[in-house]
Motif scaffolding. Structure first.
Motif, PDB file in Angstrom:
ATOM      1  N   GLY A  60       8.129  51.830  -2.376  1.00 20.55           N
ATOM      2  CA  GLY A  60       9.298  51.812  -0.921  1.00 20.55           C
ATOM      3  C   GLY A  60       8.407  51.570  -0.235  1.00 20.55           C
ATOM      4  O   GLY A  60       7.507  50.979   0.562  1.00 20.55           O
ATOM      5  N   ASN A  61       8.937  51.096   1.527  1.00 25.37           N
ATOM      6  CA  ASN A  61       9.293  51.498   2.503  1.00 25.37           C
ATOM      7  C   ASN A  61       8.379  52.627   3.177  1.00 25.37           C
ATOM      8  O   ASN A  61       7.339  52.438   3.885  1.00 25.37           O
ATOM      9  CB  ASN A  61      10.570  51.893   3.282  1.00 25.37           C
ATOM     10  CG  ASN A  61      11.112  49.850   2.999  1.00 25.37           C
ATOM     11  OD1 ASN A  61      10.333  48.662   3.001  1.00 25.37           O
ATOM     12  ND2 ASN A  61      12.270  49.888   3.321  1.00 25.37           N
ATOM     13  N   ASN A  62       8.385  53.753   2.409  1.00 27.48           N
ATOM     14  CA  ASN A  62       7.764  54.570   3.143  1.00 27.48           C
ATOM     15  C   ASN A  62       6.011  54.045   2.831  1.00 27.48           C
ATOM     16  O   ASN A  62       5.075  54.365   3.378  1.00 27.48           O
ATOM     17  CB  ASN A  62       7.296  55.731   2.032  1.00 27.48           C
ATOM     18  CG  ASN A  62       6.940  57.157   2.609  1.00 27.48           C
ATOM     19  OD1 ASN A  62       6.354  58.033   2.256  1.00 27.48           O
ATOM     20  ND2 ASN A  62       7.509  57.561   3.980  1.00 27.48           N
ATOM     21  N   GLY A  63       5.209  53.738   1.039  1.00 28.64           N
ATOM     22  CA  GLY A  63       4.403  53.454   1.041  1.00 28.64           C
ATOM     23  C   GLY A  63       4.213  52.399   2.196  1.00 28.64           C
ATOM     24  O   GLY A  63       2.661  52.337   2.047  1.00 28.64           O
ATOM     25  N   ALA A  82      -6.876  53.194  -0.432  1.00 30.14           N
ATOM     26  CA  ALA A  82      -5.585  53.313   0.002  1.00 30.14           C
ATOM     27  C   ALA A  82      -5.186  53.284  -2.370  1.00 30.14           C
ATOM     28  O   ALA A  82      -5.289  52.334  -2.500  1.00 30.14           O
ATOM     29  CB  ALA A  82      -5.068  51.992   0.337  1.00 30.14           C
ATOM     30  N   TYR A  83      -4.241  54.280  -2.207  1.00 29.46           N
ATOM     31  CA  TYR A  83      -3.911  54.363  -3.379  1.00 29.46           C
ATOM     32  C   TYR A  83      -2.971  53.746  -3.913  1.00 29.46           C
ATOM     33  O   TYR A  83      -1.444  54.765  -3.057  1.00 29.46           O
ATOM     34  CB  TYR A  83      -4.160  56.074  -3.639  1.00 29.46           C
ATOM     35  CG  TYR A  83      -3.433  56.629  -5.401  1.00 29.46           C
ATOM     36  CD1 TYR A  83      -4.007  55.868  -6.070  1.00 29.46           C
ATOM     37  CD2 TYR A  83      -2.270  57.093  -5.399  1.00 29.46           C
ATOM     38  CE1 TYR A  83      -3.493  55.847  -7.515  1.00 29.46           C
ATOM     39  CE2 TYR A  83      -1.537  57.206  -6.456  1.00 29.46           C
ATOM     40  CZ  TYR A  83      -1.918  56.595  -7.327  1.00 29.46           C
ATOM     41  OH  TYR A  83      -1.430  57.111  -8.887  1.00 29.46           O
ATOM     42  N   ALA A  84      -3.084  52.853  -4.628  1.00 35.78           N
ATOM     43  CA  ALA A  84      -1.571  52.400  -5.158  1.00 35.78           C
ATOM     44  C   ALA A  84      -0.928  53.385  -6.026  1.00 35.78           C
ATOM     45  O   ALA A  84      -0.876  53.047  -7.218  1.00 35.78           O
ATOM     46  CB  ALA A  84      -1.951  51.010  -5.782  1.00 35.78           C
ATOM     47  N   LYS A  90       4.005  45.269  -8.904  1.00 38.91           N
ATOM     48  CA  LYS A  90       5.572  45.459  -8.756  1.00 38.91           C
ATOM     49  C   LYS A  90       6.094  45.356  -7.779  1.00 38.91           C
ATOM     50  O   LYS A  90       6.957  46.129  -7.426  1.00 38.91           O
ATOM     51  CB  LYS A  90       6.139  46.746  -9.402  1.00 38.91           C
ATOM     52  CG  LYS A  90       4.944  46.565 -10.531  1.00 38.91           C
ATOM     53  CD  LYS A  90       5.970  47.430 -11.857  1.00 38.91           C
ATOM     54  CE  LYS A  90       4.833  47.352 -13.705  1.00 38.91           C
ATOM     55  NZ  LYS A  90       5.493  48.057 -14.130  1.00 38.91           N
ATOM     56  N   LEU A  91       5.090  45.470  -6.466  1.00 42.87           N
ATOM     57  CA  LEU A  91       6.131  45.914  -4.992  1.00 42.87           C
ATOM     58  C   LEU A  91       6.865  44.522  -4.631  1.00 42.87           C
ATOM     59  O   LEU A  91       6.626  43.610  -4.875  1.00 42.87           O
ATOM     60  CB  LEU A  91       4.966  45.853  -3.864  1.00 42.87           C
ATOM     61  CG  LEU A  91       4.017  47.626  -4.087  1.00 42.87           C
ATOM     62  CD1 LEU A  91       2.835  46.997  -3.019  1.00 42.87           C
ATOM     63  CD2 LEU A  91       4.766  48.528  -3.860  1.00 42.87           C
ATOM     64  N   ASP A  94       9.317  44.176   2.241  1.00 41.32           N
ATOM     65  CA  ASP A  94       8.463  44.488   3.332  1.00 41.32           C
ATOM     66  C   ASP A  94       6.877  45.577   2.830  1.00 41.32           C
ATOM     67  O   ASP A  94       5.658  45.275   3.540  1.00 41.32           O
ATOM     68  CB  ASP A  94       9.338  45.923   4.172  1.00 41.32           C
ATOM     69  CG  ASP A  94      10.126  44.578   4.942  1.00 41.32           C
ATOM     70  OD1 ASP A  94      10.182  43.237   5.142  1.00 41.32           O
ATOM     71  OD2 ASP A  94      10.863  45.058   5.642  1.00 41.32           O
ATOM     72  N   ALA A  95       7.448  46.660   1.925  1.00 41.99           N
ATOM     73  CA  ALA A  95       6.503  46.944   1.203  1.00 41.99           C
ATOM     74  C   ALA A  95       4.917  46.026   0.688  1.00 41.99           C
ATOM     75  O   ALA A  95       3.831  46.090   0.861  1.00 41.99           O
ATOM     76  CB  ALA A  95       6.576  47.611   0.107  1.00 41.99           C
ATOM     77  N   ARG A  96       5.835  44.712  -0.172  1.00 38.96           N
ATOM     78  CA  ARG A  96       4.472  44.291  -0.284  1.00 38.96           C
ATOM     79  C   ARG A  96       3.781  43.549   0.608  1.00 38.96           C
ATOM     80  O   ARG A  96       2.692  42.638   0.366  1.00 38.96           O
ATOM     81  CB  ARG A  96       5.438  42.644  -1.402  1.00 38.96           C
ATOM     82  CG  ARG A  96       4.576  41.647  -1.794  1.00 38.96           C
ATOM     83  CD  ARG A  96       4.000  42.126  -3.023  1.00 38.96           C
ATOM     84  NE  ARG A  96       2.638  40.892  -3.552  1.00 38.96           N
ATOM     85  CZ  ARG A  96       1.981  41.038  -4.568  1.00 38.96           C
ATOM     86  NH1 ARG A  96       1.630  41.824  -5.396  1.00 38.96           N
ATOM     87  NH2 ARG A  96       1.570  39.820  -4.797  1.00 38.96           N
ATOM     88  N   THR A  97       4.713  42.959   1.732  1.00 43.24           N
ATOM     89  CA  THR A  97       3.869  42.168   3.065  1.00 43.24           C
ATOM     90  C   THR A  97       3.494  43.375   3.369  1.00 43.24           C
ATOM     91  O   THR A  97       2.383  42.672   3.953  1.00 43.24           O
ATOM     92  CB  THR A  97       5.370  42.029   3.843  1.00 43.24           C
ATOM     93  OG1 THR A  97       6.116  40.993   3.720  1.00 43.24           O
ATOM     94  CG2 THR A  97       4.115  41.267   5.757  1.00 43.24           C
ATOM     95  N   ALA A  98       3.573  44.874   3.695  1.00 43.64           N
ATOM     96  CA  ALA A  98       1.902  45.566   4.567  1.00 43.64           C
ATOM     97  C   ALA A  98       0.971  45.066   3.501  1.00 43.64           C
ATOM     98  O   ALA A  98      -0.235  45.637   3.935  1.00 43.64           O
ATOM     99  CB  ALA A  98       3.014  47.006   4.369  1.00 43.64           C
TER     100      ALA A  98
END
Length: 493
Positions: A60-63, A82-84, A90-91, A94-98
């Motif tokens: 989510g946004n925290n990620g 970074a551990y996904a 599946k993102l 904004d999480a995908r963009t980040a």
């Protein structure tokens, strides 16, 4: 004097996020990048010689915040992995963009914990697995990630909320143990009560440039008071005399428990009460006179003998060492009918919970000071239920008995007709006998000095914790309740 800090629910903070985005007229990804930059800045401030970074990112946004932190580290040429926890495909949003931002900056993203290098003294971990929306139990693979973080020797910075901690209640049986938590937009209640103080480490608040107007018309769950915002006593005039500062009667000290009542009486005196009386078992008089001759000690063997003493005080503190035998029940029954403010603690609360004494009584002028176990008995709940939602518990006790209710803990909650306050303070060294008796005496002393009931409780809770922190400077283990008394006297002015 500073104003208290508002503490919000997770839902309210999500509303604040929406308001900030609208007020600043920015896309949501811009706010996410701003949060990531502030978290990274705090990371570098705390660990300026950072050699390696591991960022645990949720879906989510925290990620998303975590991926931004990772990207910024890569820009600084800091080796970062970074551990996904959620597969990148599946993102979304904004999480995908980040995530894509992090990849462009050269962040090494792995999808298995086994692909992460072993942490060492040069590594810092960023926890960005779960945000404010978490409740219930951890699911896998998040649970395994939390366990790995907690097994590590590396220090941990949590983004917004330590993963596994409920942002509303402070509940967190299985959660990240952070050294620093950087939280955004609004302070979350759960960071400061329940397990929050033990899990968050140092809490740093970043408002991300939110305009003041976004906070209007949004009621917080509670207000957090600090040493800068608690009310204080007015200075004494040069012509002051003792009767201006209240006469407090402490009632308690059944056979074998005389020390509790005496400690409460002595703390009452040290917190500035003009006169202090003690009604206790006859066998405790010699010890009382030896320990604190300023306290006027009276022997009582029944509720009937207590009756004449009830005409004297401005405030009564009942409960320390009272016991649950008929002697204690008689004294509580008589004290509970007195027409002066009461501070009710310890066995007086347990007797009250039994329902035989003062059944159904509600008073606007009493203060009840339960710990978690006593609150559970007053409500007929399990202790685990109180621990799971201390805010609900303290509200329920106050609704049932009225007055002011103090639910003691690392984040002490104070419920009254105007809402709920929270005060952090103290330390684990204060987990020893007699500490609650001191608090009872301090509250009674401040009420006796003509402070309004709620203000007296706010100051007393802060004063108690601050005195404990001063006393613990020489070590937490072996800290005794009476070690706090010199500091109570210094801090009360």
């Amino acid at each position: 004097m500073d104003t208290p800090q508002p503490l919000y629910s997770a839902e309210s903070v999500r509303e604040l996020d929406r308001r900030v985005i609208a007020a600043l007229d920015i896309p949501s990804i811009a706010l996410m990048k701003r949060a990531g930059r502030r978290a990274f800045a705090q990371l570098m401030l705390r660990w300026p010689d950072l050699r390696r970074l591991q960022v645990y990112c949720g879906g989510g946004n925290n990620g998303g915040d975590g991926y931004v932190v990772a990207a910024l580290a890569a820009q600084k040429q800091i080796p970062v992995a970074a551990y996904a926890c959620v597969p990148p495909e599946k993102l979304s949003g904004d999480a995908r963009t980040a995530y894509e931002y992090a990849v462009r900056e050269g962040v090494h993203v792995v999808q298995s914990l086994t692909e992460l290098d072993a942490e060492d003294g040069d590594t810092v971990i960023v926890d960005a697995l779960l945000g404010t929306g978490f409740s219930g139990e951890l699911r896998e693979p998040v649970g395994h990630a939390v366990e790995r973080i907690n097994r590590s020797v590396a220090p941990v910075l949590a983004v917004d909320v330590p993963s596994g901690l409920n942002a509303d209640t402070g509940h967190g049986d299985r959660a990240v143990q952070a050294d620093v938590t950087v939280t955004f937009i609004g302070r979350k209640l759960g960071l400061f009560c329940g397990r929050g103080p033990a899990l968050c480490g140092e809490v740093i608040f970043e408002d991300l440039g939110a305009p003041a107007e976004v906070y209007r018309s949004l009621d917080p769950l509670a207000w957090r008071y600090t040493g800068e915002s608690v009310p204080r006593l007015a200075p004494r005039r040069a012509d002051a005399y003792k009767n201006q500062f209240g006469h407090v009667l402490v009632v308690g000290g059944d056979t074998g428990f005389g020390g509790a009542a005496l400690m409460a009486a002595e703390s009452t005196a040290r917190a500035g009460a003009g006169l202090v009386s003690l009604a206790t078992r006859p066998e405790h008089l010699a010890a009382a006179l030896t320990r604190c001759p300023e306290v006027m000690a009276h022997p009582v063997i029944s509720g009937q003998e207590l009756e004449p003493l009830l005409e004297i005080p401005d405030v009564i503190a009942v409960g320390p060492g009272l016991g649950r035998a008929p002697w204690g029940e008689q004294l509580l029954a008589r004290a509970g009918r007195a027409e002066v403010p009461l501070v009710v603690d310890a066995d007086a609360l347990n007797i009250l919970a039994g329902g035989r004494v003062l059944a159904g009584v509600r008073r606007d002028d009493w203060v009840l000071t339960p710990h978690v176990g006593e609150a559970a008995r007053l409500l007929g709940w399990d202790t685990a239920e109180v621990l799971a939602d201390p805010l609900a518990a303290v509200r329920e006790v106050q609704a049932k008995f009225s007055g002011v209710v103090v639910l003691k803990g690392a984040g002490t909650l104070i419920a009254h007709d105007g809402g709920v306050d929270l005060i952090n303070g103290g330390n684990p060294g204060m987990a020893s006998g007699g500490m609650g008796d001191l608090l009872t005496g301090i509250i009674a002393a401040l009420i006796g000095q003509r402070m309004p009931l709620v203000d007296a409780v706010r100051l007393a809770v802060w004063l108690h914790g601050a005195a404990g922190d001063h006393a613990a400077a020489e070590g937490q283990r072996g800290l005794l309740a009476t070690d706090l008394l010199p500091f109570v006297r210094r801090l009360v002015d």
